[in-house]
Write a protein that holds these residues in place. Structure first.
Motif, PDB file in Angstrom:
ATOM      1  N   GLY A 194     -27.826  26.491 -74.867  1.00 13.21           N
ATOM      2  CA  GLY A 194     -28.697  25.672 -75.741  1.00 13.21           C
ATOM      3  C   GLY A 194     -28.849  24.210 -75.398  1.00 13.21           C
ATOM      4  N   SER A 195     -28.726  23.754 -74.125  1.00 10.74           N
ATOM      5  CA  SER A 195     -28.805  22.168 -73.844  1.00 10.74           C
ATOM      6  C   SER A 195     -28.842  22.384 -72.237  1.00 10.74           C
ATOM      7  CB  SER A 195     -27.750  21.470 -74.092  1.00 10.74           C
ATOM      8  OG  SER A 195     -26.497  21.833 -73.643  1.00 10.74           O
ATOM      9  N   VAL A 196     -29.434  21.195 -71.766  1.00 13.10           N
ATOM     10  CA  VAL A 196     -29.492  21.027 -70.199  1.00 13.10           C
ATOM     11  C   VAL A 196     -28.127  21.010 -69.819  1.00 13.10           C
ATOM     12  CG1 VAL A 196     -30.587  19.273 -68.475  1.00 13.10           C
ATOM     13  CG2 VAL A 196     -31.992  20.211 -70.578  1.00 13.10           C
ATOM     14  N   THR A 197     -27.332  20.084 -70.480  1.00 14.61           N
ATOM     15  CA  THR A 197     -25.954  19.833 -69.986  1.00 14.61           C
ATOM     16  C   THR A 197     -25.413  20.881 -69.736  1.00 14.61           C
ATOM     17  OG1 THR A 197     -25.911  17.802 -71.177  1.00 14.61           O
ATOM     18  CG2 THR A 197     -23.833  18.490 -70.724  1.00 14.61           C
ATOM     19  N   GLU A 198     -25.228  22.067 -70.593  1.00 12.73           N
ATOM     20  CA  GLU A 198     -24.714  23.253 -70.497  1.00 12.73           C
ATOM     21  C   GLU A 198     -25.298  24.065 -69.154  1.00 12.73           C
ATOM     22  OE1 GLU A 198     -23.361  25.375 -74.342  1.00 12.73           O
ATOM     23  OE2 GLU A 198     -25.503  24.377 -74.728  1.00 12.73           O
ATOM     24  N   MET A 199     -26.517  24.025 -69.035  1.00 13.28           N
ATOM     25  CA  MET A 199     -27.063  24.680 -67.956  1.00 13.28           C
ATOM     26  C   MET A 199     -26.889  24.221 -66.705  1.00 13.28           C
ATOM     27  SD  MET A 199     -30.964  25.990 -67.399  1.00 13.28           S
ATOM     28  CE  MET A 199     -31.685  24.472 -67.136  1.00 13.28           C
ATOM     29  N   ASP A 204     -19.457  32.613 -57.426  1.00 14.79           N
ATOM     30  CA  ASP A 204     -19.084  31.747 -55.863  1.00 14.79           C
ATOM     31  C   ASP A 204     -18.973  30.124 -56.134  1.00 14.79           C
ATOM     32  OD1 ASP A 204     -21.763  30.833 -56.625  1.00 14.79           O
ATOM     33  OD2 ASP A 204     -22.802  31.748 -54.688  1.00 14.79           O
ATOM     34  N   GLY A 205     -19.173  29.659 -57.333  1.00 12.79           N
ATOM     35  CA  GLY A 205     -18.861  28.126 -57.548  1.00 12.79           C
ATOM     36  C   GLY A 205     -20.047  27.338 -57.662  1.00 12.79           C
ATOM     37  N   ARG A 206     -21.382  28.057 -57.233  1.00 13.50           N
ATOM     38  CA  ARG A 206     -22.545  27.346 -57.179  1.00 13.50           C
ATOM     39  C   ARG A 206     -23.255  27.253 -58.551  1.00 13.50           C
ATOM     40  NH1 ARG A 206     -26.575  29.960 -53.239  1.00 13.50           N
ATOM     41  NH2 ARG A 206     -27.817  28.471 -54.189  1.00 13.50           N
ATOM     42  N   GLY A 207     -23.880  26.113 -58.740  1.00  7.29           N
ATOM     43  CA  GLY A 207     -24.623  26.177 -59.929  1.00  7.29           C
ATOM     44  C   GLY A 207     -26.365  26.446 -59.463  1.00  7.29           C
ATOM     45  N   ILE A 208     -26.877  25.677 -60.180  1.00  5.76           N
ATOM     46  CA  ILE A 208     -28.562  25.783 -60.065  1.00  5.76           C
ATOM     47  C   ILE A 208     -28.700  24.502 -58.983  1.00  5.76           C
ATOM     48  CG2 ILE A 208     -28.996  26.824 -62.135  1.00  5.76           C
ATOM     49  CD1 ILE A 208     -30.088  24.007 -62.997  1.00  5.76           C
ATOM     50  N   ASP A 209     -29.977  25.138 -58.110  1.00  4.64           N
ATOM     51  CA  ASP A 209     -30.317  23.986 -56.921  1.00  4.64           C
ATOM     52  C   ASP A 209     -31.605  23.170 -57.681  1.00  4.64           C
ATOM     53  OD1 ASP A 209     -28.510  25.133 -54.950  1.00  4.64           O
ATOM     54  OD2 ASP A 209     -29.654  26.704 -55.254  1.00  4.64           O
ATOM     55  N   VAL A 210     -32.329  23.948 -58.602  1.00  2.00           N
ATOM     56  CA  VAL A 210     -33.610  23.497 -58.971  1.00  2.00           C
ATOM     57  C   VAL A 210     -33.677  23.475 -60.294  1.00  2.00           C
ATOM     58  CG1 VAL A 210     -36.123  23.702 -58.833  1.00  2.00           C
ATOM     59  CG2 VAL A 210     -34.922  23.729 -56.891  1.00  2.00           C
ATOM     60  N   VAL A 220     -34.478  32.881 -60.613  1.00  2.00           N
ATOM     61  CA  VAL A 220     -34.557  31.996 -61.860  1.00  2.00           C
ATOM     62  C   VAL A 220     -32.973  32.625 -62.565  1.00  2.00           C
ATOM     63  CG1 VAL A 220     -35.356  31.410 -64.093  1.00  2.00           C
ATOM     64  CG2 VAL A 220     -36.799  31.533 -61.991  1.00  2.00           C
ATOM     65  N   VAL A 221     -32.029  31.961 -62.392  1.00  2.00           N
ATOM     66  CA  VAL A 221     -30.716  32.557 -62.994  1.00  2.00           C
ATOM     67  C   VAL A 221     -30.369  32.010 -64.480  1.00  2.00           C
ATOM     68  CG1 VAL A 221     -29.705  32.406 -60.682  1.00  2.00           C
ATOM     69  CG2 VAL A 221     -29.338  30.456 -61.948  1.00  2.00           C
ATOM     70  N   ALA A 222     -31.337  31.030 -64.880  1.00  2.00           N
ATOM     71  CA  ALA A 222     -30.840  30.142 -66.454  1.00  2.00           C
ATOM     72  C   ALA A 222     -32.006  29.831 -66.934  1.00  2.00           C
ATOM     73  CB  ALA A 222     -29.720  29.242 -66.155  1.00  2.00           C
ATOM     74  N   LEU A 223     -31.895  29.857 -68.320  1.00  2.00           N
ATOM     75  CA  LEU A 223     -32.867  29.089 -69.286  1.00  2.00           C
ATOM     76  C   LEU A 223     -32.296  28.679 -70.257  1.00  2.00           C
ATOM     77  CD1 LEU A 223     -35.835  28.909 -70.553  1.00  2.00           C
ATOM     78  CD2 LEU A 223     -35.334  31.087 -71.852  1.00  2.00           C
ATOM     79  N   CYS A 224     -32.601  27.102 -70.556  1.00  2.00           N
ATOM     80  CA  CYS A 224     -32.137  26.492 -71.520  1.00  2.00           C
ATOM     81  C   CYS A 224     -33.164  25.971 -72.625  1.00  2.00           C
ATOM     82  CB  CYS A 224     -31.300  25.251 -71.337  1.00  2.00           C
ATOM     83  SG  CYS A 224     -32.289  23.846 -70.626  1.00  2.00           S
ATOM     84  N   ASP A 225     -32.830  25.774 -73.671  1.00  2.00           N
ATOM     85  CA  ASP A 225     -33.969  25.453 -74.960  1.00  2.00           C
ATOM     86  C   ASP A 225     -33.065  24.807 -76.066  1.00  2.00           C
ATOM     87  OD1 ASP A 225     -36.899  25.944 -75.665  1.00  2.00           O
ATOM     88  OD2 ASP A 225     -35.812  25.780 -77.374  1.00  2.00           O
ATOM     89  N   ILE A 226     -33.781  23.773 -76.727  1.00  2.00           N
ATOM     90  CA  ILE A 226     -33.050  23.270 -77.771  1.00  2.00           C
ATOM     91  C   ILE A 226     -32.637  24.156 -79.034  1.00  2.00           C
ATOM     92  CG2 ILE A 226     -34.888  22.355 -78.928  1.00  2.00           C
ATOM     93  CD1 ILE A 226     -33.608  19.635 -79.470  1.00  2.00           C
ATOM     94  N   ASP A 227     -33.589  25.243 -78.817  1.00  2.00           N
ATOM     95  CA  ASP A 227     -33.104  26.390 -79.822  1.00  2.00           C
ATOM     96  C   ASP A 227     -32.474  27.290 -78.961  1.00  2.00           C
ATOM     97  OD1 ASP A 227     -33.171  28.531 -81.393  1.00  2.00           O
ATOM     98  OD2 ASP A 227     -35.330  28.369 -82.311  1.00  2.00           O
ATOM     99  N   ALA A 228     -31.136  27.435 -79.226  1.00  2.00           N
ATOM    100  CA  ALA A 228     -30.298  28.376 -78.391  1.00  2.00           C
ATOM    101  C   ALA A 228     -30.679  29.728 -78.829  1.00  2.00           C
ATOM    102  CB  ALA A 228     -28.901  27.940 -78.710  1.00  2.00           C
ATOM    103  N   GLY A 229     -31.138  30.149 -80.121  1.00  2.00           N
ATOM    104  CA  GLY A 229     -31.354  31.315 -80.360  1.00  2.00           C
ATOM    105  C   GLY A 229     -32.875  31.598 -79.626  1.00  2.00           C
ATOM    106  N   ARG A 230     -33.697  30.989 -79.388  1.00  2.00           N
ATOM    107  CA  ARG A 230     -34.953  31.257 -78.804  1.00  2.00           C
ATOM    108  C   ARG A 230     -34.560  31.407 -77.194  1.00  2.00           C
ATOM    109  NH1 ARG A 230     -40.342  27.849 -78.588  1.00  2.00           N
ATOM    110  NH2 ARG A 230     -39.010  26.129 -77.724  1.00  2.00           N
ATOM    111  N   ALA A 231     -33.695  30.556 -76.638  1.00  2.00           N
ATOM    112  CA  ALA A 231     -33.306  30.706 -75.307  1.00  2.00           C
ATOM    113  C   ALA A 231     -32.603  32.005 -75.031  1.00  2.00           C
ATOM    114  CB  ALA A 231     -32.324  29.637 -74.990  1.00  2.00           C
ATOM    115  N   ALA A 232     -31.903  32.557 -76.000  1.00  2.00           N
ATOM    116  CA  ALA A 232     -31.182  33.760 -75.650  1.00  2.00           C
ATOM    117  C   ALA A 232     -32.167  34.935 -75.523  1.00  2.00           C
ATOM    118  CB  ALA A 232     -30.191  33.931 -76.652  1.00  2.00           C
TER     119      ALA A 232
END
Length: 375
Positions: free
Chosen positions: A70-75, A82-88, A45-57
């Motif tokens: 702070g958004s799905v788009t950013e995540m 290595d140039g790879r993003g998330i797979d799932v 698990v490399v990333a978390l996003c939440d509409i509340d960016a502070g809570r995400a952090a």
């Protein structure tokens, strides 16, 4: 779906939503990592996003997750060295937001595991399924109670002919919720944000099991009411329905969050051989067990043994219930990870998850119109 197998090596996961169910997903993926680490098939698990960016952090830092957004788009746009993003992506956001997250992830070529309900209306569910199919990504929906050994025992008894063809079913969901369960969270208990009451949020798990056992529903006649929680919700706290299936089987359903103390859940199935089985979850949050098995001239009670967790009382809080479900989240996440790696189909696909949604929405429609809904 016919997508090719996913990437070899460690799968990278992003979780959308840092609320109550986040922990279950995190722990499930970390268990999958432990299971696959020695063979180089880990899960991170490399990333978390939440509409509340502070809570995400804050949540990401507390749980050792390297990136917060702070958004799905950013995540989805994030890339590692290595140039790879998330797979799932795991979708743990409120019900009405599922469609936007799922379709955006599919467009990015990211596999999706979504919390139930898949959506709060059928058109949205169909768009989600279509988006994932067109993008050739795996799409699974969390119905972790299917992974109870007891639930699978009943499914196996249908498949091997022990029960025969199911002819009668009953689903009883009699639960307790304090008023604070609704009043403390702004989106709970509204049609716009929750999509419904006891059927949409609690009952859907067991409606899923009922249709898994009995098959395609062709007619629903239902009634709903709000008897106890009316000061806090605009949706139903109680519902009853009769269901007719394509096979000719019949079933009854009743559900409520207005029960004190909670009586838990029972699902009874009778087959054409005359044999019957009852699956029980009592108290809520305990592992399901087959507590009645009737075949031939013999009735066995509690053959799977007691499974009452230490310290768990009939009226339990949401955190306790979610925590008790972690082992079954682990089982379903392991199944989903395997589907991503092999290109197979997860146990509960988007199409499968739409079936329980269609049934409960029909109960709402029938209650509004006073007539049965026929599919």
């Amino acid at each position: 779906m016919t997508a090719e197998a996913g990437p070899a090596g460690v799968l990278r996961v992003g979780i959308a939503g840092g609320g109550a169910i986040f922990r279950n997903h995190l722990e499930a993926y970390r268990a999958a990592h432990e299971a696959g680490r020695d063979t180089g098939q880990g899960v991170e698990v490399v990333a978390l996003c939440d509409i509340d960016a502070g809570r995400a952090a804050q949540v990401a830092a507390a749980h050792g997750i390297g990136h917060a957004f702070g958004s799905v788009t950013e995540m989805l746009a994030w890339r590692g060295a290595d140039g790879r993003g998330i797979d799932v992506i795991s979708v743990c956001t409120p019900h009405p937001t599922h469609e936007a997250v799922v379709t955006e992830a599919a467009a990015a070529g990211v596999h999706v595991l979504c919390e139930k309900p898949i959506a709060i209306d059928l058109a949205a569910a169909d768009r989600m399924v279509a988006a994932c199919r067109e993008a050739s990504v795996r799409f699974g929906v969390l119905f972790q109670r299917r992974f109870w050994p007891a639930a699978q025992r009943i499914r196996a008894a249908i498949d091997d002919g022990t029960l025969g063809t199911p002819i009668l079913g009953h689903c009883s969901v009699l639960l307790h919720r304090e008023p604070e369960y609704y009043s403390a969270t702004a989106w709970r208990g509204t049609w716009a944000s929750d999509g419904g009451g006891v059927l949409m949020t609690q009952g859907i798990h067991y409606i899923d099991l009922l249709q898994w056992y009995l098959g395609e529903v062709v007619e629903v006649h239902g009634h709903t009411g709000t008897f106890v929680h009316g000061e806090h919700i605009e949706v139903e706290d109680s519902a009853v329905a009769t269901l007719r299936f394509a096979s000719g089987a019949l079933a009854t359903l009743h559900a409520s969050t207005a029960v004190t103390p909670s009586l838990g859940v029972q699902i009874r199935i009778t087959g054409s051989t005359g044999a019957s089985a009852q699956l029980s979850e009592f108290p809520e949050g305990s592992d399901g067990r087959v507590d009645v098995w009737a075949a031939g001239q013999r009735v066995a009670t509690s053959p799977d043994g007691p499974t009452w967790p230490s310290g768990l009382e009939p009226n339990v809080d949401l955190a306790t219930i979610n925590g008790a479900l972690i082992p079954w989240h682990r089982a379903q996440v392991a199944d989903f990870v395997d589907a991503v790696r092999t290109g197979g189909s997860p146990a509960v696909t988007g199409e499968e998850a739409t079936k329980s949604l269609r049934i409960l929405l029909a109960v709402y429609e029938s209650s509004r119109t006073g007539v049965p809904v026929r599919f």
